[in-house]
Structures are given as C-alpha cells and as structure tokens.
Motif scaffolding. Structure first.
Motif, PDB file in Angstrom:
ATOM      1  N   PHE A 297       0.844  -1.198   0.000  1.00  0.00           N
ATOM      2  CA  PHE A 297       0.000   0.000   0.000  1.00  0.00           C
ATOM      3  C   PHE A 297       0.874   1.240   0.000  1.00  0.00           C
ATOM      4  O   PHE A 297       1.802   1.368   0.804  1.00  0.00           O
ATOM      5  CB  PHE A 297      -0.928   0.027   1.217  1.00  0.00           C
ATOM      6  N   THR A 298       0.576   2.172  -0.900  1.00  0.00           N
ATOM      7  CA  THR A 298       1.315   3.432  -0.998  1.00  0.00           C
ATOM      8  C   THR A 298       0.489   4.543  -0.364  1.00  0.00           C
ATOM      9  O   THR A 298      -0.703   4.688  -0.655  1.00  0.00           O
ATOM     10  CB  THR A 298       1.597   3.799  -2.472  1.00  0.00           C
ATOM     11  N   LYS A 299       1.118   5.307   0.489  1.00  0.00           N
ATOM     12  CA  LYS A 299       0.425   6.391   1.189  1.00  0.00           C
ATOM     13  C   LYS A 299      -0.162   7.394   0.197  1.00  0.00           C
ATOM     14  O   LYS A 299       0.464   7.748  -0.803  1.00  0.00           O
ATOM     15  CB  LYS A 299       1.396   7.097   2.134  1.00  0.00           C
ATOM     16  N   VAL A 300      -1.362   7.849   0.486  1.00  0.00           N
ATOM     17  CA  VAL A 300      -2.052   8.810  -0.378  1.00  0.00           C
ATOM     18  C   VAL A 300      -1.421  10.184  -0.255  1.00  0.00           C
ATOM     19  O   VAL A 300      -1.128  10.656   0.846  1.00  0.00           O
ATOM     20  CB  VAL A 300      -3.550   8.895   0.007  1.00  0.00           C
ATOM     21  N   ASN A 301      -1.220  10.830  -1.388  1.00  0.00           N
ATOM     22  CA  ASN A 301      -0.741  12.217  -1.419  1.00  0.00           C
ATOM     23  C   ASN A 301      -1.911  13.087  -1.863  1.00  0.00           C
ATOM     24  O   ASN A 301      -2.336  13.040  -3.019  1.00  0.00           O
ATOM     25  CB  ASN A 301       0.430  12.363  -2.387  1.00  0.00           C
ATOM     26  N   ARG A 302      -2.449  13.870  -0.954  1.00  0.00           N
ATOM     27  CA  ARG A 302      -3.640  14.665  -1.241  1.00  0.00           C
ATOM     28  C   ARG A 302      -3.432  15.628  -2.419  1.00  0.00           C
ATOM     29  O   ARG A 302      -4.389  15.976  -3.121  1.00  0.00           O
ATOM     30  CB  ARG A 302      -4.061  15.474  -0.005  1.00  0.00           C
ATOM     31  N   LYS A 303      -2.212  16.051  -2.647  1.00  0.00           N
ATOM     32  CA  LYS A 303      -1.939  17.014  -3.714  1.00  0.00           C
ATOM     33  C   LYS A 303      -2.121  16.406  -5.107  1.00  0.00           C
ATOM     34  O   LYS A 303      -2.150  17.126  -6.102  1.00  0.00           O
ATOM     35  CB  LYS A 303      -0.527  17.572  -3.565  1.00  0.00           C
ATOM     36  N   ASP A 304      -2.251  15.086  -5.155  1.00  0.00           N
ATOM     37  CA  ASP A 304      -2.450  14.427  -6.448  1.00  0.00           C
ATOM     38  C   ASP A 304      -3.890  14.535  -6.947  1.00  0.00           C
ATOM     39  O   ASP A 304      -4.186  14.122  -8.065  1.00  0.00           O
ATOM     40  CB  ASP A 304      -2.079  12.937  -6.350  1.00  0.00           C
ATOM     41  N   TYR A 305      -4.776  15.084  -6.116  1.00  0.00           N
ATOM     42  CA  TYR A 305      -6.204  15.075  -6.455  1.00  0.00           C
ATOM     43  C   TYR A 305      -6.746  16.494  -6.561  1.00  0.00           C
ATOM     44  O   TYR A 305      -6.423  17.363  -5.749  1.00  0.00           O
ATOM     45  CB  TYR A 305      -6.995  14.287  -5.402  1.00  0.00           C
TER      46      TYR A 305
END
Length: 684
Positions: free
Chosen positions: A633-641
């Motif tokens: 599992f790769t941590k979510v990067n909010r800036k990608d959305y």
C-alpha cells in the motif's frame, strides 16, 4: 430634524460613535458577501435574521478594543483590524469560488491548497465586485482624512469599553442560543462549514476552527508509532480468515456502491395502502444472485451519514462527538477503499448531488484517494431539481450516468442518494403512494420518499442492464442510518404492530439493508449479524484483495471467524443471543431482560465492544495510520487530487482514447444516455 442630524454627527465624532459606525459598515459589507459570494443555503426568517446579525458580536468585541486605547492609536488600531479582516474575507471569497468551502488553519498550514490552487490562477478568479469588501475601510479612512469625522482623543471612562465588551458577549450568547434552537449540536456535530458561517458568522467560524485545530494537533503531537502496538496485536488476534467460496468472485468487476439514505431494513417487503413500498429493492433483495443480510445494523453516532461513509470505506468507527470526516478528514492519513482499489487497477469516483463541502467531502475524499468527486458543481441546477439535502434521486442518478459511462473500467463508484432524508418531504407530482396514518408528520411521509428512491433505483438498474454493465459489475446497496429516530416510538408502534415499542425494539430496528448483487453470484438471505464496520473487509475479500495486514475493526461477513457482536457508537451492542441497551441486557430472541446471563459473560461482551471503540478512536485522534506502512500500500498524497470541474472533465476526455476501457469508449464514444429511461416529471 436638524437637531437629530447635529446630535448624530456629534455622536459619530466620539470614539464610541466611530466604533458603532465601523460595526454597521462592516455588517453591511459582510451581508453583501454572504448573499452574493457564498452559497450558505439560508432558509426561513430565523436563518435570515441570524445571517444579518451574526457579524455584529465578534466585530463589536474586536473594534471595541479600540475604546480601551488612548487618542489616535484607537482609530489606527480599528482601521488595521478592519483591513486585516477584510483581507481574510476577500481570501475566503476567492477560495470559496474555487472550492465551495472556507479557509481553515489545516488548509493553510498543512495541505498547501491555498497557494497551490489559488496562487496560480488568482487573476482568473478575482472579480471586480470582490474588492467591495474593502469599501467600508476606504469610507472610514476618507471620513477621517477629510475631517468629516474628527478624532476624539479624550480618555474614556473604563465603564464604557467594559460595557461594550459585555454587550458583545451577550449578543454572541443570544446568537448561539438562537442558532442551537434551529440546528441542535451546531458546534459538536459539525457537518458543513457553511452551517457555522450561516448561523454564527465567518469570524466565529475562524475561532471555532482554531480551537478545534489546536485541540486536534495537541493530541496528534503527543502520538507516537508505539501507540500502534496494541492495535496491531488486536488486529492479528481478531483477523477473520476469508471464505474460499467467495474470495475473488468479483475480481475485475466494476463496483457500484449505492447509498440508500435513511433507509431502514423494515421497508424491505413492507406494504402500505395495498402497495409494496419498495418493489424494485424487494426484487433485488430476493434474487438468486444477490447476497442479502437481514441482520445488518447501522452503527453511526453524531456523524450519521459521515460515520457510515467512514466505516464503509475505512472500517474505522465514527467518533463519540462530531464527525471524523470534518475534524480529521483533511489532515489525517487514511488507508481507505478508494486508495486500496485504485492501487489494484480501479478508477474510483464518488457522486453526490449537493455542495462538495458537505461533511467536508471535498477534502476528505482527497485523503481517501478518490480519483473523481462529482458534486453539485457537475450537475444542472434548477429550482425543482432539488429537495432537502440535494438533487432528487431520479434526476441525480440519471445525470450521473453521463459521467459513469466515461469512467475507465474497472471502476469503484459510490452514488449517494438524498431524497429519502428527514423531514421526508416530496412534491405532489413525484408522490406515488399515500402517506401512512400514524398522525406523526415526520414518520408519515417516510413511505413516499422511500418509494421515490426505490423507483429511482429501478430506473438506474434498467440502465445498467441496457448498457451491459449489469454483466460486468457488482452492485452493493446499503442503508446509511436509521430513518425514524427513537423520538417517534408511538408512531413506530403503529407502523410495526409492536404494542409497546421500547428501547430494545428501537435497537433491533437499527437494521439497515446490505445487499451485494452480481451476475452469477451465489446469493440468498444471510442471517449473520454484522454492521457497517464489516463492509470494507467483506468487499476486499470478494474483489480478491489481501487485507490481512490492514488496520480494520470490522471483519469479513462471509468468514466463519466473523464476530457477530455488533457495536453501537454509545457502547451498546446487539448479537444473536444478547442485546445491550443502556444498563440492561436483553435476550435477543424474545426481547426480555436476560436475568440468566452471568456477570462474566456481560463483562466479556462489553469489554470487546469498548475495546474496539477505544482503539478505533485512538487511531483517528492520534492520526496513527501515518506511522503504519503496510506492504503493498502506498500512502495517499492529497496534492495528487483535484476535483475542480474543468480538471475533471479534461481527465475524462483524455481517458476517451481509441483503446479506452470506459463503456463510452467501447461504444465508439457515442453516448449511452439515450438508453436511460426515467419518468421524472422535471425532465419532461
């Protein structure tokens, strides 16, 4: 008249008069901003009154500080405060225009959303009328510069500034009391920043946000990775092994999650006035290719819908107070269904026909890893398209189809219906069944909105069949929370036929539907006890995703190891044999207080529930998942959305390639909307 004008002019030439003038001008410009720059959803005379007066208490308090100062300093201080507050209002106008929400400390300090998204395109966002929020500052400066108002440098007696400060506090207290009378739990059960601004004002919201953020950050700052040790042990000790018969049966299938707003299980097969209230859902419920659960419970607390979403997609309980989506959705690390499935090749999207800020979805969904969020910004807006908390279900589902057909497959799509929401009101042209006759105005309209929702579901399922999506998808239905609260026991007694509808009966009527419908699925009505906390591990097993190393407080409903003790947020629980409500333990089968159950058995069951709740709270309050890095599992990067409409539409357009996997691309980019049949009168 001349005496009045002279007296008024003399009053303005005093420091107190200048402060009052500044408050009046500030209030006028704030009301202008509320009504033209924001969409606060003000309804009724009380909400309008509160919107008009709510700028006064805080600004009277702030501007009143100038009264404690000597001479010119007081005027300069007031103008600086007014200017800075105007800058803040101006910034919120720009941010709201882009994101339909207000600036918060977390957004400014943590996410970088302001600089990243506003800074690059500020010239394109600003409108000339936005600068009118500085007009009151300019007017005050000009009045002083041209000596229309002269500075009063005399020392004021202490009682005047003290009285002004006390008056500000009293006004705020009155404002809050009236607000709470119209919206109970306004500050403890926050679900939309618009509500606080509407009721208490932008500045009060800022104070609330600072206090909330400070408290939250204090807890998170003290948390450490070792806090996960006991949680990981609990996960390992309570992991339910998957059922091989169902593991991976939905692998590669699209997943639709249909949110049945306020829909209780008793509506299934329920008849009124000679009609089935929900014939379409009844049919799905009993089909051979539907796995239906008749002992599935909602487990929400104050957050209601937000708690249901949190549990459904994270297998974490809602908090004892408020909604975690609001308090922690922007800043916390999550390992949610959208991110998990996205990392297994799924496109993920959520659909909701209301403003994006409701329950802080616009920020929380980024933390959960949703690729797309289709909010009210993406739908046609007409007055008769909406009721209560957003778009009418028939119109919402029909208009959502235009985006569903563009999603690259396989996809995970959650559609949140809202028409079947308290106070269960529906215009006559959409009513297809009479109200019940309990005499309770809240309860009696429930069958009408439920029937409407069911009709909308029938139309949507017909479209899936027409497009072939019914063969390539699993459709999951779930009720998010109760529709009729325990304040309506008399009416529920009439509806259910239970003579003395008591607290035990109310606990049993927390059942909501949970159905998984898929072509070829071995179905049937499953009597296992479970709840919303169990949905994520169940779905992941069916999709074939290994979640044995994830932090999840639910377990696979289809596993022989599944615990059938269903925890409620207040510490009560229900299980096949024992139900606890308050201090009473009931026999679940007969509804009578169980006097035979041992103290040891009571303790064991209660400890299990309180342990699960407290450990889950620890994960959220401490933001502990930031320390947890499960393999795969790769941590979510909010800036990608980015859920801005133009960005979303551009991304969908790029997905419509010759070899695209969406049903639109597979149909030579010819829309399949003409296959969607609806009898919604608003669309005729």
């Amino acid at each position: 008249m001349k005496r009045f004008i002279k007296g008024f002019s003399s009053f303005l030439n005093t420091r107190l008069g200048f402060v009052i003038l500044a408050v009046v001008l500030y209030t006028i410009k704030t009301i202008y901003a509320y009504t033209t720059k924001f969409n606060l959803g003000v309804k009724g005379s009380l909400q309008t009154f509160l919107m008009v007066i709510n700028p006064i208490p805080v600004m009277l308090l702030l501007f009143g500080i100038a009264l404690y100062m000597k001479g010119r300093k007081s005027y300069i201080f007031l103008l600086i405060i007014d200017f800075l507050d105007s800058v803040w209002l101006f910034s919120n106008i720009l941010y709201y225009r882009e994101f339909s929400d207000f600036l918060t400390m977390i957004l400014i300090k943590g996410s970088g959303a302001v600089s990243n998204n506003l800074g690059k395109s500020i010239a394109g966002i600003v409108k000339p009328t936005d600068f009118l929020v500085f007009l009151d500052v300019l007017i005050l400066i000009l009045l002083l510069a041209f000596h229309v108002i002269k500075m009063d440098v005399k020392r004021l007696k202490w009682r005047i500034p003290i009285l002004v400060s006390c008056l500000a506090a009293l006004l705020f207290g009155a404002n809050l009391t009236l607000a709470e009378s119209d919206r109970s739990g306004l500050l403890t059960r926050t679900f939309d920043n618009n509500y606080i601004v509407k009721y208490l004002g932008l500045n009060a919201f800022n104070v609330y946000d600072i206090v909330k953020t400070t408290k939250t950050n204090a807890v998170k700052a003290q948390s450490k990775s070792s806090d996960l040790d006991s949680i990981e042990k609990y996960m390992k000790d309570n992991y339910a092994q998957p059922n091989p018969e169902y593991t991976g049966v939905a692998k590669g299938k699209n997943i639709f999650v249909i949110h049945l707003e306020s829909f209780q299980q008793y509506l299934i097969d329920y008849k009124w006035d000679g009609q089935e209230v929900t014939p379409n859902l009844n049919k799905i419920y009993h089909e051979d290719n539907t796995l239906s659960f008749d002992n599935f419970f909602n487990q929400v607390g104050q957050g209601k819908t937000a708690d249901a979403e949190l549990m459904l997609e994270n297998s974490l309980f809602g908090l004892p107070e408020g909604a975690a989506m609001v308090t922690d959705g922007t800043s916390n690390t999550f390992q949610a269904a959208p991110a998990i499935l996205d990392q297994h090749g799924y496109t993920t999207a959520s659909f909701h026909g209301d403003v994006p800020s409701f329950w802080n979805r616009d920020n929380t969904y980024k933390s959960w890893g949703y690729d797309y969020f289709f909010s009210s910004n993406f739908y046609k807006e007409k007055k008769d398209y909406n009721v209560g908390y957003g778009m009418k279900d028939k119109i919402f589902l029909r208009d959502s189809a235009q985006y569903i057909q563009q999603l690259p497959q396989p996809f995970y799509a959650k559609l949140i219906t809202v028409t079947n929401h308290y106070p269960y009101m529906l215009d006559k042209k959409n009513q297809s069944i009479t109200k019940t006759d309990t005499g309770d105005s809240t309860v009696d309209g429930y069958v009408q909105t439920a029937k409407y929702l069911d009709e909308a579901i029938g139309e949507f399922m017909d479209w899936l069949k027409a497009t072939g999506l019914d063969k390539t998808s699993m459709v999951v239905f779930y009720g998010d929370h109760y529709g009729i609260s325990d304040n309506h026991k008399k009416a529920m007694s009439k509806i259910t036929g239970i003579k003395n509808f008591d607290e035990f009966d109310n606990a049993q009527y927390q059942r909501v539907p949970f159905m998984m419908h898929m072509d070829g699925l071995k179905g049937g009505v499953n009597h296992t006890y479970g709840g919303e906390i169990d949905v994520l591990p169940t779905l992941l097993k069916m999709v074939g995703v290994n979640d044995s190393n994830m932090i999840q407080f639910g377990s696979d409903l289809l596993s022989k190891d599944h615990s059938q003790v269903v925890a409620f947020r207040n510490g009560d629980f229900v299980s096949p044999k024992v139900t606890k409500v308050g201090s009473n333990y009931y026999n679940t089968k007969n509804g009578k207080i169980d006097k035979k159950i041992s103290a040891q058995a009571k303790s064991k069951l209660s400890n299990k529930v309180t342990t699960e709740l407290s450990l889950s709270d620890r994960v959220i309050n401490g933001d502990l998942l930031r320390f947890y890095h499960p393999e795969g599992f790769t941590k979510v990067n909010r800036k990608d959305y980015n859920y801005k409409k133009s960005v979303t539409l551009d991304a969908l357009k790029k997905a419509r390639t010759k070899n695209g996997t969406s049903i639109l691309a597979q149909n030579d980019n010819k829309s399949l909307l003409d296959l969607y049949q609806t009898d919604a009168p608003e669309l005729k």
